[in-house]
Structures are given as C-alpha cells and as structure tokens.
Design a protein around this motif. Structure first.
Motif, PDB file in Angstrom:
ATOM      1  N   UNK A  30       0.842  -1.188   0.000  1.00 35.39           N
ATOM      2  CA  UNK A  30       0.000   0.000   0.000  1.00 35.39           C
ATOM      3  C   UNK A  30       0.885   1.249   0.000  1.00 35.39           C
ATOM      4  N   UNK A  41       0.769   5.295   1.071  1.00 35.57           N
ATOM      5  CA  UNK A  41       0.056   6.314   1.829  1.00 35.57           C
ATOM      6  C   UNK A  41       0.770   7.656   1.671  1.00 35.57           C
ATOM      7  N   UNK A 101      -2.780  13.188   9.330  1.00 38.02           N
ATOM      8  CA  UNK A 101      -2.992  11.752   9.360  1.00 38.02           C
ATOM      9  C   UNK A 101      -2.497  11.111   8.064  1.00 38.02           C
ATOM     10  N   UNK A 102      -2.613   9.808   7.984  1.00 37.37           N
ATOM     11  CA  UNK A 102      -2.202   9.077   6.792  1.00 37.37           C
ATOM     12  C   UNK A 102      -3.404   8.881   5.879  1.00 37.37           C
ATOM     13  N   UNK A 108      -4.609   6.855   2.383  1.00 39.08           N
ATOM     14  CA  UNK A 108      -4.277   5.796   1.437  1.00 39.08           C
ATOM     15  C   UNK A 108      -4.378   6.321   0.017  1.00 39.08           C
ATOM     16  N   UNK A 132       0.554  -4.983  10.184  1.00 37.85           N
ATOM     17  CA  UNK A 132       0.908  -4.142   9.051  1.00 37.85           C
ATOM     18  C   UNK A 132       2.141  -3.335   9.426  1.00 37.85           C
ATOM     19  N   UNK A 154       7.174   1.576   5.930  1.00 33.69           N
ATOM     20  CA  UNK A 154       8.519   2.032   5.680  1.00 33.69           C
ATOM     21  C   UNK A 154       8.763   3.344   6.391  1.00 33.69           C
ATOM     22  N   UNK A 168      10.331  11.902   2.456  1.00 33.53           N
ATOM     23  CA  UNK A 168       9.899  13.278   2.683  1.00 33.53           C
ATOM     24  C   UNK A 168      10.167  14.087   1.430  1.00 33.53           C
ATOM     25  N   UNK A 228     -13.525   9.403   7.540  1.00 32.46           N
ATOM     26  CA  UNK A 228     -12.450   9.354   8.521  1.00 32.46           C
ATOM     27  C   UNK A 228     -12.995   9.104   9.922  1.00 32.46           C
ATOM     28  N   UNK A 247      -1.858   2.369  15.872  1.00 35.54           N
ATOM     29  CA  UNK A 247      -0.458   2.640  15.589  1.00 35.54           C
ATOM     30  C   UNK A 247       0.036   3.769  16.483  1.00 35.54           C
ATOM     31  N   UNK A 258       3.142   6.682  16.354  1.00 36.83           N
ATOM     32  CA  UNK A 258       4.167   7.288  15.511  1.00 36.83           C
ATOM     33  C   UNK A 258       4.921   8.344  16.306  1.00 36.83           C
ATOM     34  N   UNK A 267       9.065  12.089  13.131  1.00 31.56           N
ATOM     35  CA  UNK A 267      10.088  11.763  12.144  1.00 31.56           C
ATOM     36  C   UNK A 267      10.283  10.279  11.900  1.00 31.56           C
ATOM     37  N   UNK A 293       8.472   6.175  11.262  1.00 36.77           N
ATOM     38  CA  UNK A 293       7.344   5.471  10.661  1.00 36.77           C
ATOM     39  C   UNK A 293       6.342   5.080  11.747  1.00 36.77           C
ATOM     40  N   UNK A 294       5.081   4.969  11.392  1.00 38.87           N
ATOM     41  CA  UNK A 294       4.106   4.441  12.348  1.00 38.87           C
ATOM     42  C   UNK A 294       4.463   3.008  12.726  1.00 38.87           C
ATOM     43  N   UNK A 321       3.042  -0.521  14.355  1.00 38.12           N
ATOM     44  CA  UNK A 321       1.827  -1.287  14.624  1.00 38.12           C
ATOM     45  C   UNK A 321       1.765  -1.669  16.094  1.00 38.12           C
ATOM     46  N   UNK A 364      -4.283  -5.096  16.341  1.00 40.58           N
ATOM     47  CA  UNK A 364      -5.462  -5.109  15.499  1.00 40.58           C
ATOM     48  C   UNK A 364      -6.595  -5.763  16.274  1.00 40.58           C
ATOM     49  N   UNK A 384      -2.613   6.731  16.221  1.00 44.18           N
ATOM     50  CA  UNK A 384      -3.610   6.730  15.160  1.00 44.18           C
ATOM     51  C   UNK A 384      -4.432   5.444  15.221  1.00 44.18           C
ATOM     52  N   UNK A 437      -6.304  -4.344   4.445  1.00 45.19           N
ATOM     53  CA  UNK A 437      -5.512  -3.332   5.130  1.00 45.19           C
ATOM     54  C   UNK A 437      -5.636  -1.987   4.434  1.00 45.19           C
ATOM     55  N   UNK A 438      -6.729  -1.805   3.712  1.00 48.24           N
ATOM     56  CA  UNK A 438      -6.991  -0.506   3.105  1.00 48.24           C
ATOM     57  C   UNK A 438      -7.638   0.359   4.176  1.00 48.24           C
ATOM     58  N   UNK A 439      -6.787   0.984   4.961  1.00 51.59           N
ATOM     59  CA  UNK A 439      -7.236   1.634   6.176  1.00 51.59           C
ATOM     60  C   UNK A 439      -7.539   3.105   5.976  1.00 51.59           C
ATOM     61  N   UNK A 487      -7.513   6.376   8.328  1.00 48.48           N
ATOM     62  CA  UNK A 487      -6.934   6.742   9.611  1.00 48.48           C
ATOM     63  C   UNK A 487      -7.620   7.969  10.205  1.00 48.48           C
ATOM     64  N   UNK A 488      -7.713   7.979  11.533  1.00 52.41           N
ATOM     65  CA  UNK A 488      -8.144   9.172  12.240  1.00 52.41           C
ATOM     66  C   UNK A 488      -7.046  10.221  12.221  1.00 52.41           C
ATOM     67  N   UNK A 489      -7.364  11.395  12.767  1.00 51.73           N
ATOM     68  CA  UNK A 489      -6.415  12.504  12.730  1.00 51.73           C
ATOM     69  C   UNK A 489      -5.299  12.362  13.762  1.00 51.73           C
TER      70      UNK A 489
END
Lengths: 112, 112
Positions: free
Chosen positions: A33, A35, A42-43, A45, A101, A104, A108, B2, B34, B36, B39, B41-42, B44, B47, B87, B98-100, B102-104
């Motif tokens: 995926x 994002x 937020x992220x 997709x 999930x 990476x 940026x 969202x 998640x 984060x 700087x 990556x989120x 996990x 779930x 998040x 996993x087509x998510x 995300x909240x803010x």
C-alpha cells in the motif's frame, strides 16, 4: 516482522518534474500500500499495489498522477508526476504480513 | 469517512493512565492502532477484529465495540516511551483488508 526499505528518504524537487519512490521488502507479500502523510496530519491511502494486476486507487488519486509499479512480490514503486508544491508530503509504503501491518520510514518530498 | 479520535492531545505524568477513543460512522470489520514518533514510521500496536474482542500488549490494551463502531486504546502506568501520536485505522471493506482509513491522531506527551 517485515523490514521495509524506502528510497529516497527525502528529496527536494522542482515543480513540473517527477519523482519515483522505491519500496523494497525483505519477504514476499501479497499486498503493498502507498500512503501520503502531510506534515502533522494523518495518513491517507493513495492506492493498493497488487502483483500481477493494476493498482487500485482511492478516491481523489489517479493513475496519471501517481503511477505505481509492482513487478514482483517484494518491490513496488510510486511515481509522483508533474509535481506541484501541494504534493509536498511524506509518502509511505506499507505491507500486510499476517495480522500485522508495517510501514517504511517514508520519503519526505518537498516541491519548490 | 475518517474515524474520529478523541482527545486530540493529552499530557500525562509518568505512571498515569490514559484512554484514547476512536469512533466511526461506518460499520467496521477491524480497527488497527499505531503509534508514531516524530520523524519516524508508524509502528503497529494491535489489530482488533469484528467480534468485540479485547487485546493487550504489556500495559497497552484495546477494546472494540462493533455495534457502537467504536474502539478504545488503554494505556496504563504510562512511561516516557509512550509519547507520540496514536492513530486508529479502520477497515470498512472486509476482513483481512488493510486498506485503512486513519483518524487525525491523538498526540500523547508523557512527562517525568
């Protein structure tokens, strides 16, 4: 857990140009995926990249702007085409493995 | 659409507890959490699948009420390392996807 390498980690690009972001995973995964995360946000997709078929894009994202390749089960690229300052963001690839999930580190991108 | 996260931000002293909520207007198949750090990556956390289950990971646990389309993340006896933005990502398309969306995010700051 899957280890994901993204390249480049950051870049500054001129408007009107294109940038290709690479995502390499250390194991085979069915779904990858892409994002976008705007600063402090937020992220969102962009699309799902499936090996052997065309990517599936979310509402608001189109193939001409964000072409995606998925040549095998461990690699994908996202191209940001004809860039404008509004494309400045962090772009992340993600993979699903089992019930987890992984993301990476992100690319940026700053468009000037 | 969202999912809505609350609170937007919270400051805790080490050892205090916190609850982060995530609610959706759509029926959910799963909720993903998640963390984060700036700087990075989120990462996990967990779930939760349709079925109202509750999961735990050390001092972090979560619940999922599918009827109310809500999930809550519980952080107990917070540590400095818990600081970051949390998040929730929701899946309304089907099991295993996993087509998510995300909240803010909820920014959590733990201070000594």
């Amino acid at each position: 857990s899957a280890v994901i390498s993204q390249k480049p980690s950051r870049d500054i690009c001129q408007r009107g140009t294109s940038l290709t972001i690479q995502c390499q995973v250390d194991s085979q995964v069915t779904m990858m995926f892409w994002y976008r995360q705007q600063p402090g946000q937020s992220l969102t997709l962009i699309a799902t990249a499936n090996q052997g078929s065309e990517a599936t894009y979310e509402s608001g994202f189109v193939i001409d702007k964000f072409p995606i390749s998925r040549p095998n089960l461990t690699f994908s690229t996202l191209t940001v085409s004809n860039m404008s300052p509004e494309d400045s963001s962090i772009y992340l690839c993600s993979v699903a493995q089992g019930s987890e999930a992984f993301f990476g580190q992100g690319t940026r991108l700053t468009v000037v | 659409q969202q999912p809505v996260q609350s609170p937007q931000a919270v400051i805790l002293r080490e050892g205090e507890d916190a609850v982060i909520n995530c609610s959706s207007s759509k029926a959910l198949y799963s909720v993903h959490w998640y963390r984060q750090k700036h700087g990075e990556a989120p990462v996990f956390l967990m779930i939760l699948l349709k079925g109202g289950e509750q999961k735990g990971h050390e001092k972090i646990s979560a619940s999922f009420n599918e009827k109310k389309q809500q999930s809550s993340l519980y952080l107990t006896a917070s540590q400095l390392s818990y600081s970051g933005t949390y998040f929730c990502g929701t899946d309304s398309t089907g099991a295993g996807s996993y087509q998510l969306t995300f909240g803010k995010g909820t920014k959590l700051s733990v201070i000594p």
